[in-house]
Design a protein around this motif. Sequence first.
Motif, mmCIF file in Angstrom:
data_model
loop_
_atom_site.group_PDB
_atom_site.id
_atom_site.type_symbol
_atom_site.label_atom_id
_atom_site.label_comp_id
_atom_site.label_asym_id
_atom_site.label_seq_id
_atom_site.Cartn_x
_atom_site.Cartn_y
_atom_site.Cartn_z
ATOM 1 N N LEU A 193 0.857 -1.182 0.000
ATOM 2 C CA LEU A 193 0.000 0.000 0.000
ATOM 3 C C LEU A 193 0.891 1.229 0.000
ATOM 4 O O LEU A 193 1.877 1.291 0.739
ATOM 5 N N ALA A 221 1.032 5.744 -0.214
ATOM 6 C CA ALA A 221 0.378 7.051 -0.148
ATOM 7 C C ALA A 221 1.356 8.028 -0.776
ATOM 8 O O ALA A 221 2.329 8.433 -0.148
ATOM 9 N N SER A 257 -2.927 0.331 8.569
ATOM 10 C CA SER A 257 -3.028 0.339 7.109
ATOM 11 C C SER A 257 -3.266 -1.069 6.576
ATOM 12 O O SER A 257 -4.104 -1.288 5.686
ATOM 13 N N ARG A 274 -6.790 -2.056 7.186
ATOM 14 C CA ARG A 274 -7.711 -1.381 6.267
ATOM 15 C C ARG A 274 -7.755 -2.095 4.917
ATOM 16 O O ARG A 274 -8.791 -2.102 4.247
ATOM 17 N N ALA A 275 -6.642 -2.681 4.525
ATOM 18 C CA ALA A 275 -6.646 -3.462 3.285
ATOM 19 C C ALA A 275 -7.471 -4.726 3.453
ATOM 20 O O ALA A 275 -8.163 -5.164 2.524
ATOM 21 N N ARG A 317 -11.172 -3.892 3.581
ATOM 22 C CA ARG A 317 -11.548 -3.355 2.269
ATOM 23 C C ARG A 317 -11.866 -1.868 2.279
ATOM 24 O O ARG A 317 -12.824 -1.413 1.670
ATOM 25 N N LEU A 355 -8.785 0.253 2.052
ATOM 26 C CA LEU A 355 -7.664 0.600 1.186
ATOM 27 C C LEU A 355 -7.425 -0.543 0.208
ATOM 28 O O LEU A 355 -7.172 -1.682 0.624
ATOM 29 N N ARG A 356 -7.502 -0.239 -1.083
ATOM 30 C CA ARG A 356 -7.239 -1.269 -2.090
ATOM 31 C C ARG A 356 -5.724 -1.410 -2.267
ATOM 32 O O ARG A 356 -5.021 -0.407 -2.479
ATOM 33 N N ASP A 384 -2.081 -1.665 -3.727
ATOM 34 C CA ASP A 384 -1.441 -1.312 -4.995
ATOM 35 C C ASP A 384 -0.993 -2.571 -5.715
ATOM 36 O O ASP A 384 -1.116 -2.669 -6.940
#
Length: 258
Positions: free
Chosen positions: A14, A16, A47, A50-51, A54, A56-57, A59
């Motif tokens: 992930l 940012a 983080s 959160r992935a 669902r 944060l998608r 990368d």
Amino acid sequence: MNPPADLSVEGVTLTAGARHLVRDISLTASDGQVIGLIGPNGSGKSSLLRAVYRVLRPDTGTVRIDGTDAWTIPTRQLARTMAAVVQEPAADFDLAVREVVAMGRTPHKRLLDGDTPKDTSIVDNALTTVDATHLAGHPFDQLSGGERQRVLIARALTQQPSLLVLDEPTNHLDIRHQLDVLGLLRHLPATVLLALHDLNLAAYYCDHLHVLHEGEIVASGPPAEVLTPRLLADIYQVTGEVTIHPRTGTPQVTFLPE
């Protein structure tokens, strides 16, 4: 109720902007295990969670639940499988506590369906489990931080998930309710992935730990293998001793002043 779910995180990265939140993380959880994420602030625990739930998608990489890419599962179906208790401040619901907890039944009902006796029983049991029955009629937005946390955990329980994801679930809780909540997780018919700051609680209640540092997993294994004085020094920048508690048989961390 469904059996505990299998969770597989496969090479998840992930970002940012130019900053990596987590980098190439892989882990698994299954069979009703309690899997703990530990590490300093900013290490990537939230983080990563959160992935999984669902928000944060990734990368790159994939989160799979029972073998299926989580991002391909319809939202309603996913909510019948996974529940999350997050660290962000809860919305100020203009609802009574019981109504907030009952929201957890929504994925199991059709639009405009009322509560069945089964729904009522599940809500009652969840409130009892988190010691919040006496709060049922109180306005949610007038609760203390610890009371809100228990209500949100109760709401997650009413979903009857087979995968439960929690980000610092003991935040705001007094010692008694910390032990009650974590003890509950050990006996749920669900696989549990949670982030914790308290290393002694993590050592006692988790089957397996992953240590995150600067967005990467730097150590994994049973608590007795992971929690070492070297890890405390290298990752947390503190001096500590790790012994085996004579009654629990689990590691006990004692921090030493410099």
